[in-house]
Motif scaffolding. Sequence first.
Motif, PDB file in Angstrom:
ATOM      1  N   TYR A   9      59.370 -81.575 -89.362  1.00 20.58           N
ATOM      2  CA  TYR A   9      59.992 -80.750 -88.325  1.00 20.58           C
ATOM      3  C   TYR A   9      58.888 -80.212 -87.417  1.00 20.58           C
ATOM      4  N   THR A  10      59.004 -80.426 -86.120  1.00 22.25           N
ATOM      5  CA  THR A  10      57.985 -79.923 -85.199  1.00 22.25           C
ATOM      6  C   THR A  10      58.571 -79.766 -83.800  1.00 22.25           C
ATOM      7  N   LYS A  11      57.988 -78.832 -83.021  1.00 18.70           N
ATOM      8  CA  LYS A  11      58.389 -78.616 -81.631  1.00 18.70           C
ATOM      9  C   LYS A  11      57.236 -79.024 -80.731  1.00 18.70           C
ATOM     10  N   HIS A  13      56.009 -79.860 -76.369  1.00 17.63           N
ATOM     11  CA  HIS A  13      56.276 -79.674 -74.940  1.00 17.63           C
ATOM     12  C   HIS A  13      55.939 -80.978 -74.232  1.00 17.63           C
ATOM     13  N   ARG A  66      50.663 -80.676 -79.670  1.00 16.44           N
ATOM     14  CA  ARG A  66      52.038 -80.279 -79.376  1.00 16.44           C
ATOM     15  C   ARG A  66      52.378 -80.387 -77.892  1.00 16.44           C
ATOM     16  N   THR A  97      64.279 -90.150 -86.866  1.00 11.59           N
ATOM     17  CA  THR A  97      63.955 -88.893 -86.195  1.00 11.59           C
ATOM     18  C   THR A  97      65.046 -88.534 -85.189  1.00 11.59           C
ATOM     19  N   ARG A 100      65.994 -83.148 -80.343  1.00 12.18           N
ATOM     20  CA  ARG A 100      66.887 -82.111 -79.823  1.00 12.18           C
ATOM     21  C   ARG A 100      66.191 -81.297 -78.734  1.00 12.18           C
ATOM     22  N   SER A 102      65.020 -77.995 -77.483  1.00  8.50           N
ATOM     23  CA  SER A 102      64.669 -76.793 -78.251  1.00  8.50           C
ATOM     24  C   SER A 102      65.440 -75.561 -77.796  1.00  8.50           C
ATOM     25  N   ASP A 154      61.093 -78.820 -73.492  1.00  7.23           N
ATOM     26  CA  ASP A 154      60.649 -78.524 -74.855  1.00  7.23           C
ATOM     27  C   ASP A 154      61.635 -79.177 -75.809  1.00  7.23           C
ATOM     28  N   THR A 156      62.533 -80.652 -79.985  1.00  6.17           N
ATOM     29  CA  THR A 156      62.288 -80.538 -81.421  1.00  6.17           C
ATOM     30  C   THR A 156      62.480 -81.907 -82.049  1.00  6.17           C
ATOM     31  N   GLU A 158      63.075 -83.780 -85.499  1.00  8.14           N
ATOM     32  CA  GLU A 158      63.582 -83.448 -86.836  1.00  8.14           C
ATOM     33  C   GLU A 158      63.774 -84.748 -87.598  1.00  8.14           C
TER      34      GLU A 158
END
Length: 335
Positions: A9-11, A13, A66, A97, A100, A102, A154, A156, A158
């Motif tokens: 899981y990571t966010k 830009h 990121r 994966t 989404r 964010s 931005d 996400t 998952e």
Amino acid sequence: MTEGNFVDYTKVHLESGRGGKGSTHLHREKYLEKGGPDGGDGGRGGHIILKGNENLWTLYHFKYKRHFKAEQGGNGSKQRRTGHDGEDVIIELPLGTVVRNSETGEQIHEILEHDKEYIICEGGMGGRGNWHFKSSTNQTPRYAQPGTEGEEVDVTFELKILADVGLVGFPNAGKSTLLSVLTAAKPKIANYEFTTLKPNLGIVEYRDFQTFVMADIPGLIEGAAEGKGLGHRFLRHIERNSTLLFLIPADADDIAGEYDILVNELRKYNPEMLDKERFIAISKSDMLDEELMEAIREDLDERGAFNGADYMFISSVSQYQLQQLKDRLWGMLND
């Protein structure tokens, strides 16, 4: 794969490149003072592209990076030369994966095919040069279009594991031990709850050099569907498993009761998960003798436990009936 390297899981830009400017150049050469407009168009800004990669298993490569920004398009120049297109940024993701937004939580895309590419941020269009604007009433336009801005978002990432068999059970039910015996995986094993905090994958070798993938997922507790324990971080990983192997220890106070709690949590999280193939393995059976094993079997059969699903006794320590378990799982996967 160690637990610390498993990132699911990571966010991040993302920002695509701006389009290049159009040129306002007027043609000049010897003996020709006023040759008219010949400014070229600006180049397209670079795209941000997502690409599936079946050789990736985690999102670990985003642990320290990121922000992704594509190159700006080149400006137009004389003799109607178009500026170069900005270089695209290709982000590779493991299969399974979900992408989404964010801010809104809306699903944008899902990575399911190897090498398939998807443009998530389009680069800005290059501006048109001044030669486009020449007319009978304006033969030497001294203006051109600027490039358009790129897109910025931005998102996400998952990861939902793509495995053939998912191990479902309470903490300390013996899932990691079973995985370590059936595969070459080396999950952390200890005699306390929530030893496993991140999923572990292992490849089970079967007869005639055939294989299937098994996932050891963090233990489920009652109330996980509402987010208790590891909650949704556990449950999302078994959405992609084609077969669920429920693991219940032989020393449980109520074997059938534990199974009912596990099934109920799956139902509350996503009723469709109950449509998957299910099989129950009663683990740690090396603690039982034949007489006690038969007594447990008679009790389960009389109560109609497991709602008609089949079960067997196994032991990872003594490897009791592990080959029969692999035979059964292989049959379910290829039915």
